[in-house]
Write an enzyme that holds these catalytic residues in place. Structure first.
Site, PDB file in Angstrom:
ATOM      1  N   GLN A   1      39.317  44.261  45.610  1.00 24.75           N
ATOM      2  CA  GLN A   1      38.066  43.536  45.469  1.00 24.75           C
ATOM      3  C   GLN A   1      36.901  44.414  45.893  1.00 24.75           C
ATOM      4  O   GLN A   1      36.872  44.889  47.024  1.00 24.75           O
ATOM      5  CB  GLN A   1      38.131  42.288  46.349  1.00 24.75           C
ATOM      6  CG  GLN A   1      36.824  41.544  46.473  1.00 24.75           C
ATOM      7  CD  GLN A   1      36.849  40.549  47.612  1.00 24.75           C
ATOM      8  OE1 GLN A   1      37.427  39.485  47.501  1.00 24.75           O
ATOM      9  NE2 GLN A   1      36.225  40.905  48.721  1.00 24.75           N
ATOM     10  N   GLY A   2      35.967  44.653  45.007  1.00 28.06           N
ATOM     11  CA  GLY A   2      34.819  45.500  45.328  1.00 28.06           C
ATOM     12  C   GLY A   2      33.564  44.676  45.538  1.00 28.06           C
ATOM     13  O   GLY A   2      32.741  44.528  44.638  1.00 28.06           O
ATOM     14  N   TYR A   3      33.421  44.115  46.732  1.00 21.78           N
ATOM     15  CA  TYR A   3      32.238  43.306  47.041  1.00 21.78           C
ATOM     16  C   TYR A   3      31.335  44.038  48.042  1.00 21.78           C
ATOM     17  O   TYR A   3      30.220  44.433  47.722  1.00 21.78           O
ATOM     18  CB  TYR A   3      32.646  41.961  47.643  1.00 21.78           C
ATOM     19  CG  TYR A   3      33.169  40.936  46.661  1.00 21.78           C
ATOM     20  CD1 TYR A   3      33.447  41.268  45.341  1.00 21.78           C
ATOM     21  CD2 TYR A   3      33.396  39.628  47.071  1.00 21.78           C
ATOM     22  CE1 TYR A   3      33.939  40.319  44.460  1.00 21.78           C
ATOM     23  CE2 TYR A   3      33.880  38.674  46.192  1.00 21.78           C
ATOM     24  CZ  TYR A   3      34.163  39.023  44.887  1.00 21.78           C
ATOM     25  OH  TYR A   3      34.644  38.078  44.033  1.00 21.78           O
ATOM     26  N   SER A   4      31.844  44.178  49.286  1.00 21.22           N
ATOM     27  CA  SER A   4      30.994  44.674  50.371  1.00 21.22           C
ATOM     28  C   SER A   4      30.571  46.117  50.145  1.00 21.22           C
ATOM     29  O   SER A   4      31.275  46.903  49.526  1.00 21.22           O
ATOM     30  CB  SER A   4      31.754  44.614  51.697  1.00 21.22           C
ATOM     31  OG  SER A   4      32.091  43.288  51.999  1.00 21.22           O
TER      32      SER A   4
ATOM     33  N   SER B   1      40.396  46.529  50.644  1.00 26.11           N
ATOM     34  CA  SER B   1      41.829  46.506  50.951  1.00 26.11           C
ATOM     35  C   SER B   1      42.596  46.963  49.726  1.00 26.11           C
ATOM     36  O   SER B   1      42.212  46.644  48.599  1.00 26.11           O
ATOM     37  CB  SER B   1      42.317  45.106  51.291  1.00 26.11           C
ATOM     38  OG  SER B   1      41.378  44.423  52.059  1.00 26.11           O
TER      39      SER B   1
ATOM     40  N   GLU C   1      39.184  32.633  48.736  1.00 28.11           N
ATOM     41  CA  GLU C   1      39.455  33.475  49.894  1.00 28.11           C
ATOM     42  C   GLU C   1      39.381  32.651  51.167  1.00 28.11           C
ATOM     43  O   GLU C   1      40.199  32.782  52.063  1.00 28.11           O
ATOM     44  CB  GLU C   1      38.479  34.648  49.978  1.00 28.11           C
ATOM     45  CG  GLU C   1      38.762  35.521  51.187  1.00 28.11           C
ATOM     46  CD  GLU C   1      37.939  36.805  51.219  1.00 28.11           C
ATOM     47  OE1 GLU C   1      38.556  37.863  51.168  1.00 28.11           O
ATOM     48  OE2 GLU C   1      36.704  36.734  51.295  1.00 28.11           O
TER      49      GLU C   1
ATOM     50  N   SER D   1      31.788  36.461  58.314  1.00 30.12           N
ATOM     51  CA  SER D   1      32.036  36.519  59.754  1.00 30.12           C
ATOM     52  C   SER D   1      31.859  35.140  60.392  1.00 30.12           C
ATOM     53  O   SER D   1      31.294  34.228  59.784  1.00 30.12           O
ATOM     54  CB  SER D   1      31.060  37.495  60.400  1.00 30.12           C
ATOM     55  OG  SER D   1      29.759  36.946  60.345  1.00 30.12           O
TER      56      SER D   1
END
Lengths: 364, 407
Positions: free
Chosen positions: B127-130, B162, B245, B375
């Site tokens: 997953q390419g988000y942050s 990840s 998620e 968070s």
């Protein structure tokens, strides 16, 4: 599988909640709390009309024959309103004590009068509940003498039901000169603790249970679940009030509810409190439906709600700022209610110890 | 309140138990969950797919089992595998997040192309988000793509990715509309990880492992039809995925499992011949956590019932990620304390078999879970604003267009 309340249970909660919101405004609540007897004649009559004293009493004895989960729903609503009413002992534990330890004749004699609101039983444990007080009660020739303290719902009791050290239960008529009741105001104005001084008092034994200690413990556990539910309701009320107050209170040209520092306090409270509701429901349900887990669940519900309740009471008072510390809002009535619930019928450390014993992790 | 399963659910539970009993010798080790699936893992995955224990509600034409959605059935299957300590199949972001997202908003062509091989474990997704500059404020992301002929051309950097070191594909958020308001300038693309211009650098974490990566994109080309929904819809697509998620991260079974392992440890561990279970100081900590674990478990059952009835759970669901990840860390913290000095041993090569290293790793990894996926502080904003209806923090500046980096 259906984990939750039935429509009837939700209705019961709504009806009682609305009744208390209408009939027990803060001024009325304060006036009763100032007396410290934990009793208001008007409120009592109202609760009798709603059928609460007969909640757990079988229909053949004039009650509605509901279960302990229903009783917990009621306890939560009473906690939400900080209702000064003899409930936990008079309407839940005493009827259960008669059902568990009374014989048929005793049930037929007492239960209909309780359901009708004619008899109000205070109730106390000599040692089984984990109380920190000392007593000196002695039984001689079937008569009871000495001082017995820590009685719940004794403020306007017509009789008291006392659990002796060995699990035997006795009922004492308080309207005689061999029994003298003295109710002391507690930190919680909505519920006193009562001491009875007995001098060769005649008592009625409830001795039909095969295992008197187990019977006494099951009554104790039901009471603990009620106190947990009461704290849940009181905690929810304090949270609701905190959110409302924070939305109204303006500082730095903004409602303080828009500050993350304040929002995060409320988020912490709801994150701890909301899962408690499921724990209380389960513990209540287990008393009737899952006997193997009833003890552990009741001890944990009591202990966990005591711990969460303390944090909720402190945090929500802080959200109210200086006003929370004053007498003006009356918020402290709920703070104190939660404090009372925590200590009676065994504090959290004691209840966790009992849960450990019940799981074979500790010896008594 | 009725905690008994219906006959239909009871029958499913019996069937799953019988399956586990008969087949558990073939199940891959649970320690392989954060690695590229090996042969045994793939064979197990294929078997579970055939029996409908993974991909259960995914329609047959996309390679799933095609069962009607039934929240309780899915819960029973998950509980039985977790309870038996047996792998319930490959868990990764492709299966848990991309598949439901494509089912909800993907095109027919995308579903046919990607869902079946993803379920079978043949395509692993990351997953390419942050990004380094876009964490909690994800919508301010700066990795961008412009159209050149039939391709998007991607430049930028992702972080916390990840599985990127062994993934076949990445689903990625990129800015394609630099002049639109920040939430509306993002697109969601599906990109092969072997594309020219992608560089993966492992990011070593405090656990000593490298389960995360940094991923760099330099003029990476991907066909324009590799977009999910339309240009500028990426934020909408991502929120579909994030929803899954947040469900993934708060599993009450995990807590119960951990709790029972700690009980066993406290019965076995001794200080000077005295069992820790017999020491009130340790025991009361255990009991306090038992109360929390029970509350968490029954709260999960309550949510399950509400989902089963199609009810909105509101704040009850919003709190799960926050209190669940914190509770998980309290449990691993007690485990570490119970092991004490003897538990300081830390050998990454023995992970999965040696209790001390596994607990130590969890004790640290749990902090990653508290921070990742929104968070605790972001969760508390969501809980208080969406759950309790408290007002938003006023923004420091109005929402403005995000200019991307120089082309």
């Amino acid at each position: 599988m259906d984990f939750g309340l039935s429509d009837e249970q939700r209705q019961l909660s709504d009806i009682l909640g609305n009744y208390l919101a209408d009939q027990l405004p803060i001024d009325e609540l304060r006036a009763v709390a100032d007396q410290g007897t934990g009793f208001s004649d008007d409120l009592w009559q109202g609760l009798v009309e709603l059928g609460l004293p007969g909640l757990l009493i079988p229909e053949e004895h004039g009650g509605s024959g509901l279960g302990i989960l229903d009783a917990a729903v009621v306890a939560e609503a009473l906690g939400y309103g900080a209702a000064p009413a003899p409930y936990v002992a008079s309407m839940v534990m005493a009827p259960l004590a008669l059902l568990r330890s009374g014989d048929d004749a005793q049930q037929a004699a007492w239960l209909p009068r309780i359901a009708a609101g004619e008899v109000r039983l205070g109730l106390g444990f000599e040692i089984l509940s984990g109380g920190t007080r000392a007593g000196d009660i002695a039984l001689k020739d079937g008569k009871l003498s000495g001082e017995f303290s820590g009685i719940l719902d004794g403020g306007a009791a017509t009789h008291v039901l006392l659990y002796l050290a060995d699990g035997w239960a006795v009922i004492v008529d308080t309207n005689t000169d061999t029994a003298e009741l003295h109710s002391a105001t507690t930190i919680d104005g909505t519920r006193p603790l009562t001491t009875v001084t007995l001098t060769d008092a005649n008592v009625e034994f409830l001795d039909a249970a095969n295992d008197p200690v187990a019977a006494a413990q099951s009554v104790l556990d039901a009471g603990r679940v009620m106190l947990a539910a009461d704290t849940l309701g009181a905690g929810q009320r304090m949270l609701d009030d905190a959110i409302t107050y924070a939305a109204d209170r303006v500082q730095f040209d903004r409602p303080i509810a828009s500050f993350q520092a304040v929002k995060h306090m409320c988020a912490d409270v709801v994150s701890a409190l909301e899962p408690c509701r499921a724990l209380v429901w389960y513990a209540a349900y287990a008393q009737d439906a899952v006997p193997d887990e009833a003890r552990v669940a009741a001890c944990h519900a009591k202990a966990h709600l005591a711990e969460v309740g303390r944090d909720v009471a402190r945090t929500t008072t802080e959200v109210h700022g200086g006003m929370g510390f004053t007498d003006l809002l009356g918020l402290h009535l709920w703070f104190k209610r939660i404090g009372f619930d925590r200590q009676v019928l065994g504090g959290p450390e004691h209840c966790r110890h009992e849960a450990a014993v019940a799981q074979g992790w500790a010896v008594e | 309140m009725d905690l008994n399963y219906s006959d239909r659910h009871k029958a499913l539970q019996d069937k799953v138990r019988a399956f586990i009993d008969a087949n558990k010798h073939e199940a891959p080790s649970l320690a392989n969950v954060r690695k590229k699936p090996d042969r045994a893992t793939l064979a197990w995955q294929h078997k579970l797919l055939r029996y409908g224990y993974v991909g259960r509600t995914v329609p047959r034409q996309y390679g799933g089992f095609g069962a009607e959605p039934d929240v309780l059935e899915s819960a029973i299957i998950s509980q039985e595998f977790t309870g038996a300590g047996i792998s319930g199949g490959i868990t990764n972001q492709g299966i848990s997040m991309l598949v439901p997202t494509l089912l909800e908003v993907g095109t027919e062509k995308q579903r046919v192309r990607w869902i079946a091989p993803t379920l079978q474990g043949e395509i692993i997704w990351c997953q390419g988000y942050s990004e380094p500059g876009a964490g909690s404020d994800l919508a301010s992301l700066k990795t961008h793509a412009h159209v050149d002929g039939d391709d998007f051309v991607i430049n930028g950097q992702k972080i916390w990715t990840s599985s990127a070191h062994f993934a076949d594909m990445i689903f990625i958020l990129v800015r394609t509309e630099p002049d639109a308001p920040k939430h509306r300038g993002i697109s969601y693309l599906l990109v092969p990880m072997d594309s020219e211009g992608i560089e993966v650098r492992p990011l070593k974490t405090m656990t000593g492992q490298s389960t995360f990566n940094e991923v760099f994109f330099t003029d990476v080309r991907v066909a324009t039809d590799q977009i999910v929904m339309d240009r500028g819809d990426g934020w909408k697509v991502a929120n579909t995925t994030l929803k899954y998620e947040r469900l993934l991260l708060g599993d009450p079974n995990k807590m119960l499992n951990r709790f029972h392992r700690i009980v066993k440890m406290m019965e076995d561990t001794r200080i000077g011949g005295r069992r820790l279970m017999d020491m009130p100081e340790y025991r009361d900590r255990l009991l306090r956590l038992q109360g929390e674990v029970m509350a968490s478990k029954y709260h999960g059952m309550r949510l399950l019932t509400e989902a089963d009835k199609g009810e909105e759970s509101g704040v009850k669901r919003l709190i799960v990620k926050y209190f669940g990840t914190v509770l998980a860390h309290k449990l691993s913290a007690l485990a570490v304390d119970v092991m004490g000095e003897a538990g300081l041993a830390y050998d990454l090569s023995g992970l999965g078999t040696e209790d001390a290293s596994l607990w130590n790793s969890d004790y640290m990894y749990d902090i990653g879970l508290i921070i990742g996926g929104g968070s605790s502080q972001i969760q508390k904003n969501i809980i208080s604003e969406r759950g309790l209806g408290m007002p938003r923090e006023p923004r420091a500046e109005p929402q403005k267009a995000q200019k991307t980096m120089e082309r």
